[in-house]
Design a protein around this motif. Structure first.
Motif, PDB file in Angstrom:
ATOM      1  N   LEU A  14       0.826  -1.207   0.000  1.00 61.60           N
ATOM      2  CA  LEU A  14       0.000   0.000   0.000  1.00 61.60           C
ATOM      3  C   LEU A  14       0.862   1.259   0.000  1.00 61.60           C
ATOM      4  N   ALA A  15       1.962   1.221   0.763  1.00 61.47           N
ATOM      5  CA  ALA A  15       2.871   2.369   0.783  1.00 61.47           C
ATOM      6  C   ALA A  15       3.498   2.592  -0.589  1.00 61.47           C
ATOM      7  N   PHE A  16       3.823   1.496  -1.279  1.00 65.21           N
ATOM      8  CA  PHE A  16       4.367   1.635  -2.642  1.00 65.21           C
ATOM      9  C   PHE A  16       3.355   2.287  -3.563  1.00 65.21           C
ATOM     10  N   LEU A  17       2.102   1.865  -3.497  1.00 66.19           N
ATOM     11  CA  LEU A  17       1.071   2.437  -4.359  1.00 66.19           C
ATOM     12  C   LEU A  17       0.904   3.930  -4.102  1.00 66.19           C
ATOM     13  N   ALA A  18       0.961   4.325  -2.819  1.00 71.71           N
ATOM     14  CA  ALA A  18       0.844   5.743  -2.488  1.00 71.71           C
ATOM     15  C   ALA A  18       2.026   6.528  -3.033  1.00 71.71           C
ATOM     16  N   LEU A  19       3.235   5.983  -2.882  1.00 73.60           N
ATOM     17  CA  LEU A  19       4.433   6.656  -3.377  1.00 73.60           C
ATOM     18  C   LEU A  19       4.413   6.752  -4.896  1.00 73.60           C
ATOM     19  N   ALA A  20       4.016   5.666  -5.575  1.00 72.92           N
ATOM     20  CA  ALA A  20       3.948   5.668  -7.032  1.00 72.92           C
ATOM     21  C   ALA A  20       2.940   6.685  -7.531  1.00 72.92           C
ATOM     22  N   ALA A  21       1.815   6.826  -6.818  1.00 73.19           N
ATOM     23  CA  ALA A  21       0.794   7.798  -7.221  1.00 73.19           C
ATOM     24  C   ALA A  21       1.327   9.218  -7.123  1.00 73.19           C
ATOM     25  N   LEU A  22       2.078   9.510  -6.057  1.00 74.74           N
ATOM     26  CA  LEU A  22       2.648  10.847  -5.901  1.00 74.74           C
ATOM     27  C   LEU A  22       3.656  11.149  -7.006  1.00 74.74           C
ATOM     28  N   ILE A  23       4.511  10.184  -7.292  1.00 76.52           N
ATOM     29  CA  ILE A  23       5.545  10.395  -8.310  1.00 76.52           C
ATOM     30  C   ILE A  23       4.919  10.514  -9.697  1.00 76.52           C
ATOM     31  N   SER A  24       3.862   9.755  -9.943  1.00 79.29           N
ATOM     32  CA  SER A  24       3.200   9.820 -11.248  1.00 79.29           C
ATOM     33  C   SER A  24       2.595  11.191 -11.518  1.00 79.29           C
ATOM     34  N   THR A  25       2.219  11.898 -10.461  1.00 82.82           N
ATOM     35  CA  THR A  25       1.636  13.233 -10.625  1.00 82.82           C
ATOM     36  C   THR A  25       2.701  14.323 -10.676  1.00 82.82           C
ATOM     37  N   GLY A  26       3.980  13.920 -10.663  1.00 80.85           N
ATOM     38  CA  GLY A  26       5.058  14.898 -10.755  1.00 80.85           C
ATOM     39  C   GLY A  26       5.467  15.509  -9.437  1.00 80.85           C
TER      40      GLY A  26
END
Length: 241
Positions: free
Chosen positions: A39-51
């Motif tokens: 879940l932490a990975f998904l949250a981090l990936a979402a933040l990075i995907s938005t720049g």
């Protein structure tokens, strides 16, 4: 008065399912950590995907460089070379030979389902790493000179992710095959030492942001733990007694 019932002489009591034959529940304590990591990975990936820009990323990379000279890593030349050697353990070549050696050892030791499960896990992780890098498309660090060649996008760190999947899966599968808790713990400790050193080497060499490595560790932990819990234990139960 309560009637006491005794089993009939000669009756066969059904064997209780062993640890290896039970399907682990996602709510078991040993699975809570990998689920939280996923879940932490998904949250981090979402933040990075938005720049989203993490200021700590730049700070940590520059902390590993000579003050006033970002092109030069801290430490003597021999240490820099040792870090390059360490990062090579997480390369495709290094992980290929680790996987091959472990799979052959399991196969020749009679643990063929475990051997096949290990190979399948690593190959699937390689595919997942490639897809994630292409989908997210994060640029590599541009504030320091790269001390190693790079060919793919930055997030997640393939070295961090694939080394965690490979080494933690090997440790888990060897522990299942040996059926000895002390062997499992030893393999797990050695695997984590290697995984952490490989990840840190990518930051030191300037080829990954720290959050790339953190994302690789989180996803690798979740992947290897779930593979060991489900595929590994299913394979162990499928082996002849």
């Amino acid at each position: 008065m309560t009637e006491l019932r005794s089993e009939r002489p000669g009756a066969v009591t059904p064997a209780r399912p062993t640890l290896a034959s039970r399907s682990p529940s996602i709510l078991q304590p040993r699975l809570l950590l990998p689920v939280a990591a996923g879940l932490a990975f998904l949250a981090l990936a979402a933040l990075i995907s938005t720049g989203h820009d993490f200021g700590l990323d730049r700070t940590l990379i520059l902390m590993l460089r000579q003050p006033g000279d970002p092109s030069t890593p801290l430490g003597p030349a021999w240490f820099q070379e040792a870090v390059r050697d360490m990062t090579s353990f997480g390369s495709f070549t290094g992980l290929f030979f680790m996987t091959l050696a472990a799979a052959l050892a399991l196969w020749l030791g009679g643990h063929r389902p475990l051997a096949l499960g290990l190979v399948a896990s690593v190959l699937a992780a390689l595919l997942a790493s490639t897809i994630l890098k292409m989908a997210i498309g994060r640029d590599r660090p541009d504030i320091v000179a790269h001390e190693a060649l790079t060919f793919t996008a930055s997030f997640p760190s393939g070295h961090a992710f694939l080394s965690a999947v490979t080494m933690l899966s090997i440790a888990g599968f060897v522990g299942l095959a040996s059926k000895r808790s002390e062997m499992a713990r030893l393999c797990l400790v050695l695997a984590w030492v290697m995984v952490v050193l490989i990840g840190l080497s990518r930051i030191y060499l300037g080829v990954h942001w720290p959050t790339d490595v953190l994302g690789g560790w989180l996803l690798g932990l979740a992947w290897a733990s779930l593979v060991t819990a489900w595929i590994g234990r299913w394979a162990a139960a499928a082996e002849p007694a």
